[in-house]
Structure formats: C-alpha cells, structure tokens
Design an enzyme around this catalytic site. Structure first.
Site, PDB file in Angstrom:
ATOM      1  N   LYS A  72       0.830  -1.207   0.000  1.00  0.00           N
ATOM      2  CA  LYS A  72       0.000   0.000   0.000  1.00  0.00           C
ATOM      3  C   LYS A  72       0.863   1.254   0.000  1.00  0.00           C
ATOM      4  O   LYS A  72       0.483   2.279  -0.572  1.00  0.00           O
ATOM      5  CB  LYS A  72      -0.919   0.003   1.222  1.00  0.00           C
ATOM      6  N   GLU A  95      -2.356   6.588   8.252  1.00  0.00           N
ATOM      7  CA  GLU A  95      -3.193   7.471   7.424  1.00  0.00           C
ATOM      8  C   GLU A  95      -4.141   8.231   8.336  1.00  0.00           C
ATOM      9  O   GLU A  95      -4.495   7.746   9.413  1.00  0.00           O
ATOM     10  CB  GLU A  95      -4.086   6.623   6.496  1.00  0.00           C
ATOM     11  N   HIS A 123     -14.223  -3.426   8.204  1.00  0.00           N
ATOM     12  CA  HIS A 123     -13.486  -3.059   6.986  1.00  0.00           C
ATOM     13  C   HIS A 123     -13.635  -4.085   5.865  1.00  0.00           C
ATOM     14  O   HIS A 123     -12.852  -4.104   4.922  1.00  0.00           O
ATOM     15  CB  HIS A 123     -11.992  -2.833   7.274  1.00  0.00           C
ATOM     16  N   ARG A 125      -6.303  -7.758  -9.536  1.00  0.00           N
ATOM     17  CA  ARG A 125      -6.970  -9.042  -9.822  1.00  0.00           C
ATOM     18  C   ARG A 125      -8.431  -8.774 -10.116  1.00  0.00           C
ATOM     19  O   ARG A 125      -8.886  -7.656  -9.992  1.00  0.00           O
ATOM     20  CB  ARG A 125      -6.881  -9.928  -8.580  1.00  0.00           C
TER      21      ARG A 125
HETATM   22  P1  ADP Z   1      -7.695  -3.941   2.860  1.00  0.00           P
HETATM   23  O1  ADP Z   1      -6.715  -4.075   1.751  1.00  0.00           O
HETATM   24  O2  ADP Z   1      -7.250  -4.616   4.123  1.00  0.00           O
HETATM   25  O3  ADP Z   1      -9.091  -4.276   2.462  1.00  0.00           O
HETATM   26  P2  ADP Z   1      -8.174  -1.089   2.440  1.00  0.00           P
HETATM   27  O4  ADP Z   1      -7.080  -0.087   2.400  1.00  0.00           O
HETATM   28  O5  ADP Z   1      -8.772  -1.506   1.138  1.00  0.00           O
HETATM   29  O6  ADP Z   1      -7.677  -2.391   3.235  1.00  0.00           O
HETATM   30  O7  ADP Z   1      -9.323  -0.572   3.388  1.00  0.00           O
HETATM   31  C1  ADP Z   1     -10.432  -1.383   3.718  1.00  0.00           C
HETATM   32  C2  ADP Z   1     -11.517  -0.510   4.275  1.00  0.00           C
HETATM   33  O8  ADP Z   1     -11.078   0.147   5.477  1.00  0.00           O
HETATM   34  C3  ADP Z   1     -11.941   0.623   3.362  1.00  0.00           C
HETATM   35  O9  ADP Z   1     -12.915   0.222   2.436  1.00  0.00           O
HETATM   36  C4  ADP Z   1     -12.483   1.627   4.346  1.00  0.00           C
HETATM   37  O10 ADP Z   1     -13.786   1.275   4.728  1.00  0.00           O
HETATM   38  C5  ADP Z   1     -11.579   1.457   5.547  1.00  0.00           C
HETATM   39  N1  ADP Z   1     -10.463   2.429   5.495  1.00  0.00           N
HETATM   40  C6  ADP Z   1      -9.266   2.265   4.924  1.00  0.00           C
HETATM   41  N2  ADP Z   1      -8.503   3.374   5.048  1.00  0.00           N
HETATM   42  C7  ADP Z   1      -9.254   4.285   5.713  1.00  0.00           C
HETATM   43  C8  ADP Z   1      -9.052   5.626   6.178  1.00  0.00           C
HETATM   44  N3  ADP Z   1      -7.898   6.251   5.986  1.00  0.00           N
HETATM   45  N4  ADP Z   1     -10.065   6.233   6.825  1.00  0.00           N
HETATM   46  C9  ADP Z   1     -11.236   5.603   7.066  1.00  0.00           C
HETATM   47  N5  ADP Z   1     -11.477   4.345   6.668  1.00  0.00           N
HETATM   48  C10 ADP Z   1     -10.512   3.674   6.007  1.00  0.00           C
END
Ligand code: ADP
Length: 505
Positions: free
Chosen positions: A116, A200, A235, A292
């Site tokens: 990431k 973040e 999440h 993917r």
């Molecule tokens: P993963 O790869 O583990 O699925 P992501 O980065 O795609 O992680 O994030 C999954 C979910 O977590 C997002 O869809 C969102 O709901 C929440 N999320 C991720 N980053 C943030 C953020 N900075 N602030 C608020 N929610 C977040």
C-alpha cells in the site's frame, strides 16, 4: 485464444472462470485439495488435478504444484481468481518463467502497487489524490505521533502488505499509539509475513467507491465506472452496488481519469481496481489498487454488459479492447449480497456443516454466482463466502425490491448464513435512502439484528399453517413421516416456498 486454461482457485470464482472459458470454447483444468474432491468446480472443469491436503498452504497456495499441474495437462495459461496466489508477484513471475501466461497484470505491475505504501507513492506521482499519511513504514510510535500531530486524530494504522481489513487499528489519542502500533505490527507479521505498518488520517463518514479498469497490451486503458462498497463490517465489504448514488457523470469521469492515470503509472495491464474514499464534498482519496478480478465484479458486468472475466482471458491472449470510453456508461442498477456461512445473530460466528438443502432464487434479473450445492461440506479451511446473489433492475429502488424478493426465495439448510442480515438491510429505511457511509453498518448493526419484522412473523405463521394443513390433508401415516423429516421440510419443500412468497406479497 488459449486451448486450455488452468484455474488456480476454488469455490464460486473457480466456477465463474470455468463458465467464461466454456463460453469461449476454452478447455479448463481445475486444481483441488483433498477437502474439495467433490466440489462443483472439480466436476465442472474438463480435467482436475489433486494438489494437496485441505489447508490452503499445502494446496491452493502451492504455486510450484499448480504450475507443474498446468505443464502436465498442457494448459497454456493460469487464471488465479482472487485471494490465494492472485496478487503474489513471485507467482506471476514463476508462471511466466515456466513459459505459461499469467491471466492478470505483469509481475512488475503487481510489485509496483503490491504494497500500500508503494501504491501511495505511485498514485502521488500520477497526480491522484491520496488519504493524508505516510508513504513509508513507521519506525516507531514517536514517528507516528509526529505525523498524527500534522493532521489530527483519529488516525488509522495500516499494514503495508494488508488485505481483508487485517492489520488495521484506529487510534483516537496519542497515549494509545504505542500499543496499537505493536498490535498492528504483530497482526501484519502473522497475516502477511511482513510487519511494515504506516499511518493514514482516519476519514470519518466517507463512502468506499472503487473504479474498475481494463487495460490491454496495446496501450488502451479504460474505466468501467464505479462500484459503491460502503456496507462494510470490520473493513470488509458485505454489499456492493453499481453505480453509486453519490457519483454524478462528471465525478465518474474525474475518478475514472484518476484511476486510469494511477494504473498507467504502474504499467498496468488486464483487469484491476482502484479503491477510493469519497467524502460528502465530492473529494476522493486513493486507497489502494487491487491487481486481480474482484469479488464484486458482477455488478459492473451487469450495468456495462462487459464480461470482465472473458476480457481477462482475451487481454492475456493479446487481443485489443474494441470499446471506447463513451461506450461504457452504466445502464440501470446492480446490487450484490455476499452470502457467507456466518451467523449474524451470533456476532457473525463462522458456521460449519453440510448443506442439506439449497434452493437458489431465479426469475427476472437474478444472477447466482455460487460455489455450493446440496451436500457441500462447509469447513473452516476456506473463506466463508458461499455464494454471491446479484440482481439487476432499471432503478436502485427496483434493484432493492428484487434483491429482497430473491433473498426470500433463497433457502440454505444445514449451515447458518448471512441471508437474514441481508434481508434486514434491504428493508432498512436508511439503506434504501442511499444515505450510507463506511461507518454506517457498524452503527446500525445492533438495531438491524434486533428487528423481528412483522413480515417475518407473518411468514412464519403462514409456513406453520401450511405445514399443518398439509399434515391434515395427508392423513396420519404421511403425517408421521412428515414429522420425522420436519427439520428439513419445515422450510424447504417447494409448496412451502410458495407459501412464503404468498405471505410476503
Ligand atoms: P484492505 O486491503 O485490508 O481491504 P483497504 O485499504 O482496502 O484495506 O481498506 C479497507 C476498508 O477500510 C476501506 O474500504 C475503508 O472502509 C476502511 N479504510 C481504509 N482506510 C481508511 C481511512 N484512511 N479512513 C477511514 N477508513 C478507512
């Protein structure tokens, strides 16, 4: 086009790929673990190779055994599905080195956006807005505190190698940082073998909106609009739809262009997804890129008419995309519910057992992408997602009504499932209004699950009455037999299915 493709996955996505191949006249090789010897994907493929015992690391994650199976059976390409080996750079490289085609992006593109933090750097270089935060792993809690002080609490600690919502911790105060960082690192290490964690800003109240991309080897990169995946628990996505109520054609064009720019910067080819958070003001922030096919790809297929999996194969075989961006505007509304073997009433505890009866919804606008059938054994070895129920209708309201109807038709006996949870969401006024964010479900869950809707009570009464009537009609002998098997018949016989629907209408 390829003559034969090996499908390096199981469950619904293996079947999805096999179906795409069959429609294109491509033969398929399934791989399977000992636990999956009788799984539908094994039966549906033209050939099947046993690759090891039930645990994934001894079967579906054994890249060398899978490549050997492809070489032995004369497959020319490997489709990895999602999960398992689909985003492992080394696997994409090993497939190529073995003289086979990896149906996905080049190994280099997976590497460019695989972590990431790397993806964030790349997005920044492409001019795509990212969530405020760091682009490298944190050294210690003090460094995290300095960064957090710049944009304020709450902050989100995230595993650089993360996926599936693992290795994430929300931190509300400076005092919580050290413990949260240690916990996130531990979880990241055990889940991904990499303890790099970055920070973040935690955005409150956004939607999760992602852009589907398709890029060919001839330099064309197109977006297929957005999917809204804000209904999440821990999440993890549970319901997805396309388009999003929050996205106008103008915003779609801007988000699409940002996603295309990020993908181009990564040297991306094939199907991929850029995930964003979208705030109420229409500002969006890049989260990550998934290299993917996604679980939720069918909603995009239903509103664009583009078969993404078939295009994955065509692109891998060197075909050029024949579409133009303006051909890809969404039409109507699609929605997907993930049907998992989890008990919503019991904190979504995974449920195991044998599927004793399965009745799949049908009728107008319904698509069932399932990996189970009557008799399937549901174990704890694999992901609890049993199937995806997907609907299309001209409007969002009609799609919700259709999904509700389809969920009522769905019967799975033998394991607990998320079906009733989805029914409650479809009935919820806030969900129906479309006024949701990624925090919506966590806030709403308790009240959703406590609802014993009058409709359900009516339904139960109707089923009980119908059952009684049937027993009376069939006389004492048959009634006794009925009683013996009532555990199954009470909710599964076709006429009771009909009674269910009558009660609702
Ligand atoms: P993963 O790869 O583990 O699925 P992501 O980065 O795609 O992680 O994030 C999954 C979910 O977590 C997002 O869809 C969102 O709901 C929440 N999320 C991720 N980053 C943030 C953020 N900075 N602030 C608020 N929610 C977040």
């Amino acid at each position: 086009m390829f003559d034969k493709v090996l499908v390096a996955n199981r469950g619904e996505i293996a079947l999805r790929v096999i179906r795409a191949c069959r429609e294109m006249g491509v033969r398929t090789v399934a791989v399977y673990s000992e636990a999956d010897a009788h799984a539908p994907h094994v039966r549906e493929a033209d050939e099947a190779i046993l690759i090891g015992p039930a645990p994934s690391r001894e079967s579906y994650l054994k890249g060398d055994a899978i490549i050997a199976a492809a070489l032995r059976t004369g497959a020319q390409a490997i489709h990895p599905g999602y999960g398992f080996l689909s985003e492992r750079e080394w696997f994409a490289r090993a497939v190529r080195d073995a003289g086979l085609v990896f149906i996905g992006p080049p190994a280099e593109a997976i590497a460019a956006v695989g972590s990431k933090t790397a993806a964030r750097s790349l997005a920044i270089s492409a001019g795509t807005p990212v969530v405020p935060g760091t682009t490298s792993a944190l050294r210690d809690a003090d460094e995290a505190a300095d960064v957090a002080a710049q944009f304020g609490y709450p902050v989100l600690l995230k595993a650089a190698a993360g996926g599936g919502g693992k290795g994430m911790r929300i931190v509300h105060r400076r005092e919580e940082l050290a413990d949260a960082l240690a916990a996130a690192k531990r979880e990241a290490k055990s889940s991904f073998g990499d303890d790099a964690v970055y920070v973040e800003k935690y955005i409150v109240g956004p939607r999760h909106v992602e852009i589907q991309l398709l890029g060919d080897t001839h330099g064309t990169m197109l977006h297929l609009g957005e999917r809204e995946c804000s209904v999440q628990r821990r999440h993890q996505k549970m319901i997805e739809e396309a388009p999003s109520v929050a996205v106008t054609p103008e915003l779609r064009a801007r988000m699409g262009a940002a996603a295309v720019a990020a993908a181009r910067a990564a040297g991306y080819v094939n199907a991929g997804t850029c995930e964003f958070l979208l705030d109420a003001g229409g500002d969006f922030y890049f989260l990550e890129m998934n290299t993917r096919i996604q679980v939720e790809h069918p909603v995009t297929e239903l509103v664009t008419g583009v078969d993404l999996v078939q295009w994955q194969l065509r692109i891998a075989a060197g075909e050029a995309l024949p579409f133009h961006q303006e051909d890809l505007d969404p039409s109507g509304w699609a929605m997907e519910c993930r049907i998992t073997s989890e008990d919503p009433a019991n904190n979504f505890l995974p449920s195991t057992g044998r599927v004793q009866y399965l009745h799949v919804p049908s009728g107008p606008g319904i698509r069932w992408d399932g990996g189970i059938e009557t008799g399937s054994e549901i174990s704890l070895f694999y992901d609890p997602m049993l199937a995806k129920l997907i609907v299309w209708a001209p409007t969002r309201a009609a799609a919700i009504a259709r999904m509700h109807r389809a969920l009522l038709e769905l019967t799975i006996e033998g394991v607990d499932t998320s079906r009733d949870f989805h029914l409650r969401v479809m009935e919820d006024a806030e969900f129906r209004s479309g006024d949701i964010s990624i925090q919506w479900l966590e806030r709403r869950l308790a009240s959703l699950l406590s609802v014993q809707p009058p409709r359900e009570a009516v339904l139960r009464a109707a089923i009980a009455a119908a059952l009684l009537a049937e027993r009376e009609r069939s006389g004492p002998q048959r009634a006794r037999r009925g009683a013996e098997s009532s555990a199954v018949t009470s909710t599964t016989s076709p006429w009771l299915q009909a009674a269910r629907l009558d009660a609702i209408q």
